[in-house]
Design a protein around this motif. Structure first.
Motif, PDB file in Angstrom:
ATOM      1  N   ARG A  78       0.818  -1.224   0.000  1.00  0.00           N
ATOM      2  CA  ARG A  78       0.000   0.000   0.000  1.00  0.00           C
ATOM      3  C   ARG A  78       0.852   1.275   0.000  1.00  0.00           C
ATOM      4  O   ARG A  78       0.381   2.341  -0.396  1.00  0.00           O
ATOM      5  N   GLN A  79       2.101   1.172   0.480  1.00  0.00           N
ATOM      6  CA  GLN A  79       2.898   2.392   0.679  1.00  0.00           C
ATOM      7  C   GLN A  79       3.631   2.864  -0.566  1.00  0.00           C
ATOM      8  O   GLN A  79       4.185   3.960  -0.586  1.00  0.00           O
ATOM      9  N   PHE A  80       3.635   2.046  -1.643  1.00  0.00           N
ATOM     10  CA  PHE A  80       4.283   2.442  -2.887  1.00  0.00           C
ATOM     11  C   PHE A  80       3.354   2.190  -4.070  1.00  0.00           C
ATOM     12  O   PHE A  80       2.436   1.373  -3.977  1.00  0.00           O
ATOM     13  N   LYS A  81       3.632   2.909  -5.160  1.00  0.00           N
ATOM     14  CA  LYS A  81       2.839   2.738  -6.378  1.00  0.00           C
ATOM     15  C   LYS A  81       3.759   2.841  -7.581  1.00  0.00           C
ATOM     16  O   LYS A  81       4.899   3.353  -7.469  1.00  0.00           O
ATOM     17  N   ALA A  82       3.296   2.383  -8.710  1.00  0.00           N
ATOM     18  CA  ALA A  82       4.076   2.481  -9.943  1.00  0.00           C
ATOM     19  C   ALA A  82       4.446   3.938 -10.208  1.00  0.00           C
ATOM     20  O   ALA A  82       3.609   4.835 -10.069  1.00  0.00           O
TER      21      ALA A  82
END
Length: 334
Positions: free
Chosen positions: A79-83
């Motif tokens: 949840r803490q990172f995204k593309a």
């Protein structure tokens, strides 16, 4: 993907550029397109099989311990990172492999890269930053007014540790060659010893903490500059029983580590000081704290040279000369 692999353990073993499958991701992983990596002496030691007792990588394996890059995909639980996020990391042991175009990393090992740094600068930080943080903050608990001796101040760990120790309020001594005195003073060193013409054991006394990164002879001398109740933390060995226990090693390997550290522990006890071995671990939350210090101007990256990806072998050979000032970085992609 392209990657540099170790085909078999051997002294001064060769790295081979190979086509490897894209990493498989787990639910807690992030897939990172690596844009820069850095070279560490740890890479040489892993390649040569020096740590295979407790880091038994199975050849062929991809080498490399530092990365800066961009997140491509995230696992189902992340949840803490995204593309698209720009991140940096030191992947945990048994999951290394940053001399490559892509890597899957446990999200707990990753942090957003310092916004003020380029990818190449950011890649220089994770391993040495975590080593210094865990030695000075976590284990050493350095406090304002204490005296800290950091060996090899112009090296990768040294350049970072001097700055962190000053931030923590310590008086910092270090060793270096005459050519690098200006560099280490600019990083905050208060007492600078030219190791070619001076003996630090004759200059320093009453220190609270020593961060040892050198050989057994230097380790023994370092015990003599500590005050009673001081602590010596070594990142170059010998490993001790608490380290073996932390890795869950078997009784035989614990016995081996006890024998390896017996001499220095006996000397430390006779002087009323403590000895501990530190083998840094991956830790994304600590990297996030380090990023804040960097972006606030407390710590700066020190990069000696940047090599192209095709010259990873040359970069490793350069680091092995011991002449690098700060870190040696490899640019993997734009």
């Amino acid at each position: 993907m392209k990657a540099f692999v170790v085909d078999k353990y051997k002294k001064k073993g060769a790295l081979r550029l190979a086509d490897m499958p894209e990493p498989r991701m787990g639910a807690n992983d992030v897939l990172v397109r690596i844009q820069a990596t850095a070279i560490n002496l740890l890479d040489s030691k892993v390649r040569d099989g020096e740590f295979k007792l407790f880091l038994p990588y199975r050849p062929p394996f991809i080498l490399g311990h530092d990365l800066a890059g961009t997140v491509v995909r995230v696992g189902a639980n992340v949840r803490q990172f995204k593309a698209g996020d720009e991140v940096y990391a030191r992947p945990r042991d048994h999951r290394i492999g940053t001399f490559a175009e892509f890597i899957a990393v446990d999200a707990a090992d990753v942090a957003l890269k310092p916004a003020s740094l380029s990818m190449e600068q950011a890649a220089s930080i994770p391993l040495v930053g975590l080593t210094a943080w865990q030695a000075l903050v976590e284990v050493g608990k350095v406090k304002p007014g204490q005296k800290v001796f950091i060996q090899a101040g112009s090296g990768g760990v040294g350049t970072f540790a001097i700055q962190l120790a000053k931030h923590l309020g310590a008086t910092v001594a270090t060793t270096t060659s005459a050519a690098n005195i200006h560099l280490v003073k600019s990083l905050g060193a208060d007492v600078v010893i030219d190791y070619k013409t001076q003996d630090f054991e004759q200059v320093l006394s009453g220190y609270d903490l020593v961060l040892n990164s050198q050989d057994a002879k230097t380790l023994a001398k370092s015990l003599n500059v500590l005050k009673p109740g001081g602590r010596l933390i070594s990142i170059s060995g010998p490993p001790d029983v608490p380290f073996a226990r932390s890795l869950g090693l078997n009784l035989f390997l614990r016995f081996v580590m006890r024998m390896l550290s017996r001499g220095v522990l006996k000397k430390a006890k006779s002087r009323g000081v403590e000895y501990s071995f530190l083998f840094m671990r991956a830790e994304g939350q600590q990297l996030a704290q380090i990023a804040r210090l960097i972006d606030s101007g407390v710590i700066r990256s020190v990069v000696d040279k940047v090599f192209p990806f095709a010259q990873v072998g040359d970069a490793l050979a350069y680091v092995e000369t011991g002449r690098a000032k700060g870190k040696v970085v490899v640019k993997v992609a734009d």
